[in-house]
Write an enzyme that holds these catalytic residues in place. Structure first.
Site, short mmCIF file in Angstrom:
data_model
loop_
_atom_site.label_atom_id
_atom_site.label_comp_id
_atom_site.label_asym_id
_atom_site.label_seq_id
_atom_site.Cartn_x
_atom_site.Cartn_y
_atom_site.Cartn_z
N ASP A 45 0.85 -1.20 0.00
CA ASP A 45 0.00 0.00 0.00
C ASP A 45 0.88 1.24 0.00
O ASP A 45 1.64 1.46 0.94
CB ASP A 45 -0.89 0.00 1.25
CG ASP A 45 -1.83 1.20 1.28
OD1 ASP A 45 -2.95 1.06 0.76
OD2 ASP A 45 -1.43 2.25 1.82
N TYR A 50 3.01 9.79 -0.21
CA TYR A 50 4.13 9.24 0.55
C TYR A 50 5.48 9.47 -0.14
O TYR A 50 6.53 9.23 0.44
CB TYR A 50 3.95 7.73 0.79
CG TYR A 50 2.64 7.31 1.44
CD1 TYR A 50 1.81 8.23 2.08
CD2 TYR A 50 2.24 5.98 1.42
CE1 TYR A 50 0.62 7.85 2.65
CE2 TYR A 50 1.04 5.58 2.01
CZ TYR A 50 0.23 6.53 2.61
OH TYR A 50 -0.95 6.12 3.18
N LYS A 75 -2.77 6.00 -4.34
CA LYS A 75 -3.90 6.89 -4.01
C LYS A 75 -3.74 8.27 -4.64
O LYS A 75 -2.62 8.78 -4.78
CB LYS A 75 -4.00 7.05 -2.48
CG LYS A 75 -3.92 5.75 -1.72
CD LYS A 75 -4.17 5.92 -0.22
CE LYS A 75 -3.80 4.65 0.53
NZ LYS A 75 -2.39 4.56 0.94
N HIS A 108 -7.77 9.46 -1.76
CA HIS A 108 -7.13 9.39 -0.45
C HIS A 108 -8.02 9.94 0.68
O HIS A 108 -8.10 9.36 1.76
CB HIS A 108 -5.79 10.15 -0.51
CG HIS A 108 -4.76 9.67 0.46
ND1 HIS A 108 -3.42 9.59 0.14
CD2 HIS A 108 -4.86 9.25 1.74
CE1 HIS A 108 -2.75 9.14 1.19
NE2 HIS A 108 -3.59 8.94 2.18
P1 NAD Z 1 0.50 1.26 12.00
O1 NAD Z 1 -0.65 1.07 12.89
O2 NAD Z 1 0.83 0.23 10.98
O3 NAD Z 1 1.69 1.51 12.97
C1 NAD Z 1 3.00 1.61 12.57
C2 NAD Z 1 3.83 1.69 13.84
O4 NAD Z 1 3.77 0.42 14.50
C3 NAD Z 1 5.28 1.96 13.54
O5 NAD Z 1 5.74 2.88 14.51
C4 NAD Z 1 5.96 0.62 13.72
O6 NAD Z 1 7.25 0.76 14.21
C5 NAD Z 1 5.07 -0.07 14.73
N1 NAD Z 1 5.08 -1.54 14.54
C6 NAD Z 1 4.94 -2.21 13.37
N2 NAD Z 1 5.02 -3.53 13.59
C7 NAD Z 1 5.21 -3.70 14.92
C8 NAD Z 1 5.37 -4.84 15.75
N3 NAD Z 1 5.34 -6.08 15.23
N4 NAD Z 1 5.55 -4.64 17.08
C9 NAD Z 1 5.56 -3.40 17.61
N5 NAD Z 1 5.42 -2.29 16.87
C10 NAD Z 1 5.24 -2.43 15.54
O7 NAD Z 1 0.35 2.71 11.30
P2 NAD Z 1 0.42 3.27 9.84
O8 NAD Z 1 1.74 3.01 9.20
O9 NAD Z 1 0.00 4.69 9.92
O10 NAD Z 1 -0.71 2.46 9.06
C11 NAD Z 1 -0.44 1.39 8.19
C12 NAD Z 1 -0.55 1.82 6.75
O11 NAD Z 1 -1.85 2.35 6.48
C13 NAD Z 1 0.36 2.97 6.35
O12 NAD Z 1 1.71 2.60 6.27
C14 NAD Z 1 -0.27 3.39 5.07
O13 NAD Z 1 0.06 2.49 4.02
C15 NAD Z 1 -1.74 3.31 5.43
N6 NAD Z 1 -2.30 4.60 5.90
C16 NAD Z 1 -3.31 5.17 5.18
C17 NAD Z 1 -3.86 6.38 5.57
C18 NAD Z 1 -4.95 6.99 4.78
O14 NAD Z 1 -5.32 8.15 5.03
N7 NAD Z 1 -5.52 6.27 3.82
C19 NAD Z 1 -3.38 7.04 6.72
C20 NAD Z 1 -2.36 6.44 7.45
C21 NAD Z 1 -1.85 5.23 7.04
#
Ligand code: NAD
Length: 275
Positions: A45, A50, A75, A108
């Protein structure tokens, strides 16, 4: 670990778990996505916002694995909403990715003050007709935005990508989507690390009981409710860990205890206010 796939309302399928790339440094993206692919990830994704589509596309292209085995989402950014702007932005995304097609193209954010999501979506319909995006959908759409979209456009979005984790579950929009055959992608599935979610006893208890990590428990809570997830990590160990959520099950009591963590608080942008 084999990741199951879900059927979407246009006849395509999507791997239920993938890699999120928000805040992955563009300079590090090729490495991270390449490592994820080696571990077995096939669903990535990304987004124009980004600035790392180039690294995503290069890792896919240079993996040695046929393009057809990947599921790539990107997006349309808020500044590019509008009929022609959306077409131009899509072309730029394909150029950045270095791919002929994406599997899924999303709006988005609805950006209600701009009021251009209907005309933008009509361009996504045209893009889908050319086959350059196999599926189209939306992100951060609330019920009123979805109602208008369904009333004023032809092709139902395959899914809606929304902020969703145990602290903020958005039950109204989830119910509306599931009633209309629109799947839910949960962004920020781990709460973006902004809340000590992974330290709560409702999560650490099942982790100890199942011999899993707290993150695996939260991801399992998602997939048991049919959410599509793509946790973000740049660490090889966590990338591997986050894939291993299909070999155990949470009990109904464990699921309910995690669902009871709802605090009705967003971690991130408000879809009514982001524009
Ligand atoms: P997330 O909930 O995936 O959290 C990421 C955080 O969790 C990071 O700090 C990482 O170090 C930690 N983490 C990951 N794996 C872990 C583990 N096994 N143990 C402990 N900590 C861990 O948050 P995100 O990245 O914001 O969301 C996931 C994806 O969603 C994004 O990368 C993006 O692709 C998408 N996204 C979309 C929107 C949107 O508006 N459509 C907004 C935000 C994110």
């Amino acid at each position: 670990m084999t990741v199951p796939s879900l059927a979407l309302n246009d006849g395509t399928r999507i791997p239920q778990l993938g890699l999120g790339t928000f805040k992955i440094d563009p300079a590090d993206t090729f490495r991270v996505v390449g490592e994820a692919i080696e571990l077995g990830y096939r669903h990535i994704d990304t987004a124009a916002y980004y600035r790392n589509e180039a690294g995503v596309g290069r890792a896919v292209r240079e993996s040695g694995i046929p393009r057809g085995q990947f599921y790539v989402t990107t997006k349309l950014w808020n500044d590019d909403q509008g009929a022609q702007q959306a077409q131009d932005a899509f072309n730029r995304s394909l150029d950045e990715l270095g791919l002929d097609t994406v599997d899924l193209y999303l709006i988005h954010w609805p950006c209600p003050a701009k009021d251009r999501y209907i005309e933008s979506y009509r361009t996504l319909e045209l893009i889908r007709a050319t086959g350059r995006a196999s599926s189209i959908g939306v992100s951060n759409f609330m019920v009123e935005h979805l109602e208008r979209l369904l009333a004023e456009t032809e092709i139902k979005p395959v899914l809606n990508q929304i902020e969703l984790h145990p602290i903020h579950q958005q039950p109204e929009v989830v119910k509306y989507c599931h009633e209309h055959g629109i799947e839910i992608e949960a962004w920020g599935p781990l709460g973006q690390g902004k809340y000590p979610l992974l330290e709560l006893p409702e999560v650490t208890g099942p982790a100890a009981a199942h011999g899993k990590s707290p993150a695996q428990i939260v991801l399992r809570w998602h997939v048991q409710q049919r959410h599509i997830v793509f946790p973000k990590s740049t660490s090889t160990a966590r990338l591997a860990e986050n894939l291993e959520v299909f070999d155990f099950a949470l009990s109904p009591a464990e699921m309910d205890a995690i669902s009871a963590l709802e605090r009705a608080g967003r971690m991130s942008g408000n879809p009514y206010e982001v524009n």
